[in-house]
Design an enzyme around this catalytic site. Structure first.
Site, PDB file in Angstrom:
ATOM      1  N   ASP A   1     -10.783   2.082  -3.268  1.00 34.67           N
ATOM      2  CA  ASP A   1     -11.219   1.802  -1.898  1.00 34.67           C
ATOM      3  C   ASP A   1     -12.729   1.698  -1.810  1.00 34.67           C
ATOM      4  O   ASP A   1     -13.256   1.225  -0.811  1.00 34.67           O
ATOM      5  CB  ASP A   1     -10.741   2.910  -0.954  1.00 34.67           C
ATOM      6  CG  ASP A   1      -9.380   2.581  -0.355  1.00 34.67           C
ATOM      7  OD1 ASP A   1      -8.881   1.468  -0.614  1.00 34.67           O
ATOM      8  OD2 ASP A   1      -8.825   3.425   0.363  1.00 34.67           O
TER       9      ASP A   1
ATOM     10  N   ASP B   1       0.832  -1.203   0.000  1.00 35.23           N
ATOM     11  CA  ASP B   1       0.000   0.000   0.000  1.00 35.23           C
ATOM     12  C   ASP B   1       0.871   1.259   0.000  1.00 35.23           C
ATOM     13  O   ASP B   1       2.078   1.202   0.293  1.00 35.23           O
ATOM     14  CB  ASP B   1      -0.888  -0.038   1.258  1.00 35.23           C
ATOM     15  CG  ASP B   1      -2.182   0.736   1.096  1.00 35.23           C
ATOM     16  OD1 ASP B   1      -2.296   1.531   0.149  1.00 35.23           O
ATOM     17  OD2 ASP B   1      -3.074   0.553   1.942  1.00 35.23           O
TER      18      ASP B   1
HETATM   19  C1  DGJ Z   1      -5.805   2.010   1.921  1.00 38.99           C
HETATM   20  C2  DGJ Z   1      -6.212   0.764   1.193  1.00 38.99           C
HETATM   21  O1  DGJ Z   1      -6.690   1.090  -0.060  1.00 38.99           O
HETATM   22  C3  DGJ Z   1      -7.234   0.025   2.039  1.00 38.99           C
HETATM   23  O2  DGJ Z   1      -7.709  -1.081   1.333  1.00 38.99           O
HETATM   24  C4  DGJ Z   1      -6.584  -0.372   3.333  1.00 38.99           C
HETATM   25  O3  DGJ Z   1      -5.558  -1.292   3.080  1.00 38.99           O
HETATM   26  C5  DGJ Z   1      -6.052   0.857   4.047  1.00 38.99           C
HETATM   27  N1  DGJ Z   1      -5.213   1.648   3.191  1.00 38.99           N
HETATM   28  C6  DGJ Z   1      -5.284   0.480   5.278  1.00 38.99           C
HETATM   29  O4  DGJ Z   1      -4.698   1.545   5.867  1.00 38.99           O
END
Ligand code: DGJ
Length: 713
Positions: A514, A450
């Site tokens: 997300d 991430d």
């Molecule tokens: C952003 C990601 O896109 C989410 O799926 C998740 O992993 C969060 N970060 C965690 O902080």
């Protein structure tokens, strides 16, 4: 391939690219479009003849592969550099032309005055028919060369491509396609987020006025790069138009010492006369076979269960084990432990950088959870955000100087975290050591990588460093992958902010967005599908009420939406009602049954009325197809219209069934469902009729998605 003195013609499938590149000339593209079989390149040059116009230059300033500053061409140069304010007007002339293969050409050009060499690498992949362009710049002088801008190429826009589409978006709403109003001047998108970005995916589509998904001239451009970029189209007042994509540099960021070389990211460019969906299929094919490494091609993409929206930072071993049990029960094949497992990470203010299991949450380490998941027959995956550090972390307390920052400027606050300076070897060694340890100590086969903030001040030791940071990032991922070849890696960046062909050379999946809101996802996935095939796009069934949009959507719709992607779940299964769990279970079973087709077939977006999103996948031998029809809203007319299937063999007969939702019930009956027996026996219909006549869609509520299965009989 044809080499006629001063010209080179590269041919791939139905496409020709004709270059003029005689020694001593400025190299240029004479033609890029439908295949020419009988046209002499010299004739093309003749047909391209321009003349001086009143009020303009007395001689014609011709275009070249870089439209470099020294040419005097108005409009933005594709190459702009200087030596402390001097040697700023390079003009490149061909010194050699080589053909490493039938489908590639390397054109080397020099400017003896500014002592700069430009090398153009242009190739047509003979299988995918996609073109790739890169520029290399060598500093042949005795002092430093500062490059302000270097496009991967400056491609002339075909006059037939009068419509232009750019990509916009935002967090949780990525991959919007925006038609650009006709203009004279420039369309420019600059991305300075230090990642591919949510709001400026580095791509363009250009097409004819008549182009639709299923037909018409279509051109696509994508820069395979995960750092800063610039995308621009310049339409000159003399009628010419050029497309340029390349890295965006901060002032002084790209300095070449004598003898040093800069290599631009790869520009992927595609052309077809068969519409935007056919263009996407070219990109998909190329990505599948020539960008991604094929390591996992033979392995079905497992159904994911991701913990993020179920627990966020509230990690409790007993609860996680129960979630794993529930995930295995519904059919998950891989369990991914998201953010919150390490250091002092109890919220988003602490712990980033401390990559060891939290002793509070995991007193015996990750072993008990990994073992539990493995015993349930699932693979184990884990989340990292390697490039980041919270000020409240052991790492930052020990090494406050390990971050990117601009001298004398306050950090821009962003999710309580700073960006580590990967250009320092000690930083990447630290990250490699800690990630490697976690992957070596446990039976882990998946990493969600991430990156949750922009890099607003990417300064390293006083100089801007996104270029270096991005390349070192690729190297770090690659180093870990070499060490753990069985580990698959997902590129996530607050959803889809690091999704591009650059990072996909080292990773296996993108986290598309997300937003798990199924209606948003229908649109987001459609937008992303212009460049990414379904198996690469992470798509999860979220909770009934979406945590981001607050919208309530049925399990049937959520399943149907995630079905057309690399399917997974991201919800608290322990809170779902039993009826929905049963629907989910059936949906996952159905996905497993069809995933080989979904993840390997030819993708189509359908041309439909506005209230609908319809897509499909057809096997390459045309024996089978899956199509989805989603009523995004209600419709103006009393009935929803017809579905015109596509990509089928005209003379095959197909048994057509609606396989989702099961059972499907129309709002009023009898409907075509009963009349054509679309649930049980199915209806056998010739491909030509399915494509030309279309089939009435049953009356369904808004926010309903049907999946049709077509099988050759
Ligand atoms: C952003 C990601 O896109 C989410 O799926 C998740 O992993 C969060 N970060 C965690 O902080």
């Amino acid at each position: 391939m044809e080499r006629l003195d001063d010209f080179i013609t590269l041919t791939a499938g139905n496409t020709s690219l004709v270059l003029a590149c005689g020694i001593g000339s400025r190299p240029s593209i004479l033609y890029w479009g439908s295949r020419l079989k009988n046209t002499d390149p010299a004739l093309l040059q003749l047909m391209n003849t321009r003349q001086s116009a009143q009020g303009g230059t007395d001689t014609v300033v011709s275009a070249s592969l870089l439209n470099e500053t020294g040419s005097g061409l108005p409009g933005l140069s594709g190459f702009s550099a200087h030596r402390d304010g001097r040697s700023w007007a390079s003009l490149f002339k061909v010194v050699s032309v080589e053909q490493p293969s039938e489908s590639e050409v390397v054109i080397t050009c020099d400017d003896e005055v500014t002592d700069v060499r430009a090398i153009h690498l242009i190739g047509f992949n003979p299988d995918s028919n996609l073109m790739t362009c890169q520029t290399k710049i060598i500093n042949r002088g005795d002092d430093a060369l500062s490059i302000d801008w270097c496009a991967a190429a400056s491609l002339p826009l075909n006059p037939k491509a009068s419509r232009l589409f750019g990509f916009t978006g935002r967090w949780s709403d990525e991959f919007h396609i925006e038609e650009v109003e006709p203009f004279m001047g420039s369309y420019v998108r600059e991305n300075k987020s230090g990642r591919t970005s949510h709001d400026s995916f580095p791509a363009l589509l250009a097409c004819g006025t008549e182009t639709i998904e299923q037909s018409g001239p279509s051109f696509g451009f994508h820069l395979g790069w995960s750092g800063n970029h610039r995308v621009r189209v310049d339409r000159l007042s003399d009628g010419r138009a050029f497309v340029q994509l390349g890295e965006y540099f901060y002032p002084g960021e790209m300095q070449l010492a004598p003898g040093d070389m800069y290599t631009s990211p790869v520009l992927y460019a595609g052309f077809t006369t068969r519409g935007l969906s056919a263009l996407s299929r070219k990109f998909h094919y190329h990505l599948r076979h020539f960008v991604m490494d094929g390591r996992i091609n033979e392995k079905p993409r497992p159904i994911h269960y991701n913990t993020w929206e179920a627990v966020y930072f509230d990690h409790d071993l007993g609860h996680l084990k129960k979630l794993a049990d529930a995930a295995a029960h519904v059919g998950a094949e891989r369990f991914i432990l998201d953010d919150g497992w390490f250091g002092g990470r109890r919220d988003d203010k602490t712990g980033l950088g401390d990559w060891w299991p939290s002793l509070d949450q995991y007193p015996e380490g990750l072993g008990p959870l990994v073992d539990h998941v493995r015993q349930l027959g699932m693979e184990f995956g884990i989340w990292f955000e390697p490039e980041m550090v919270n000020p409240d972390s052991e790492l930052y307390r020990a090494h406050p100087d390990w971050i990117l920052q601009a001298d004398g400027v306050e950090q821009v606050p962003f999710r309580n975290q700073y960006v580590l300076d990967l250009t320092r070897k000690e930083v990447t060694d630290y990250l490699f050591e800690h990630i490697n340890k976690i992957l070596s100590d446990h039976d882990i086969t998946y990493v969600k990588w991430d990156m949750n903030r922009d890099i607003n001040h990417p300064g390293s030791r006083g100089r801007p460093a996104v270029y270096k940071q991005t390349r070192v990032l690729y190297d770090l991922i690659d180093r870990l992958r070499q060490e753990h070849p069985a580990v698959e890696i997902e590129s996530c960046s607050s959803g889809g902010a690091r999704a591009d062909y650059g990072v996909l050379r080292y990773t296996d999946r993108i986290w598309t967005s997300d937003s798990n809101d199924a209606l948003d996802r229908q649109r987001i996935q459609r937008g992303a599908s212009h460049f990414f095939p379904l198996e690469v796009m992470g798509a999860h069934v979220g909770p009934e009420t979406c945590h981001i949009t607050g919208r309530r959507l049925t399990m049937k719709l959520r399943v149907a939406t995630a079905f057309f992607g690399h399917m997974g779940m991201e919800l608290n299964l322990l809170e779902e009602v039993p009826q929905d769990i049963e629907v989910l279970k059936k949906g996952l079973e159905l996905h497993k049954k069809h995933r080989a087709l979904l993840h390997g077939g030819d993708f189509h977006r359908l041309d439909t009325p506005q209230h609908v999103n319809a897509i499909g996948v057809v096997a390459s031998n045309m024996d089978e197809g899956l199509f989805s029809w989603c009523n995004m809203t209600g419709h103006r007319e009393t009935l929803p219209g017809r579905i015109f299937f596509t990509g089928l063999a005209q003379d095959y007969k197909y048994r057509v069934r609606i396989i989702w939702p099961a059972p499907v019930v129309s709002t009023t009956s009898p409907s075509i469902i009963e009349a054509a027996d679309l649930i049980d026996g199915g209806c056998v219909i010739p491909g030509e009729a399915l494509m030309r006549v279309g089939m009435q869609v049953p009356l369904m509520k808004p926010e309903t998605c049907l999946i049709y299965h077509l099988e050759k009989v």
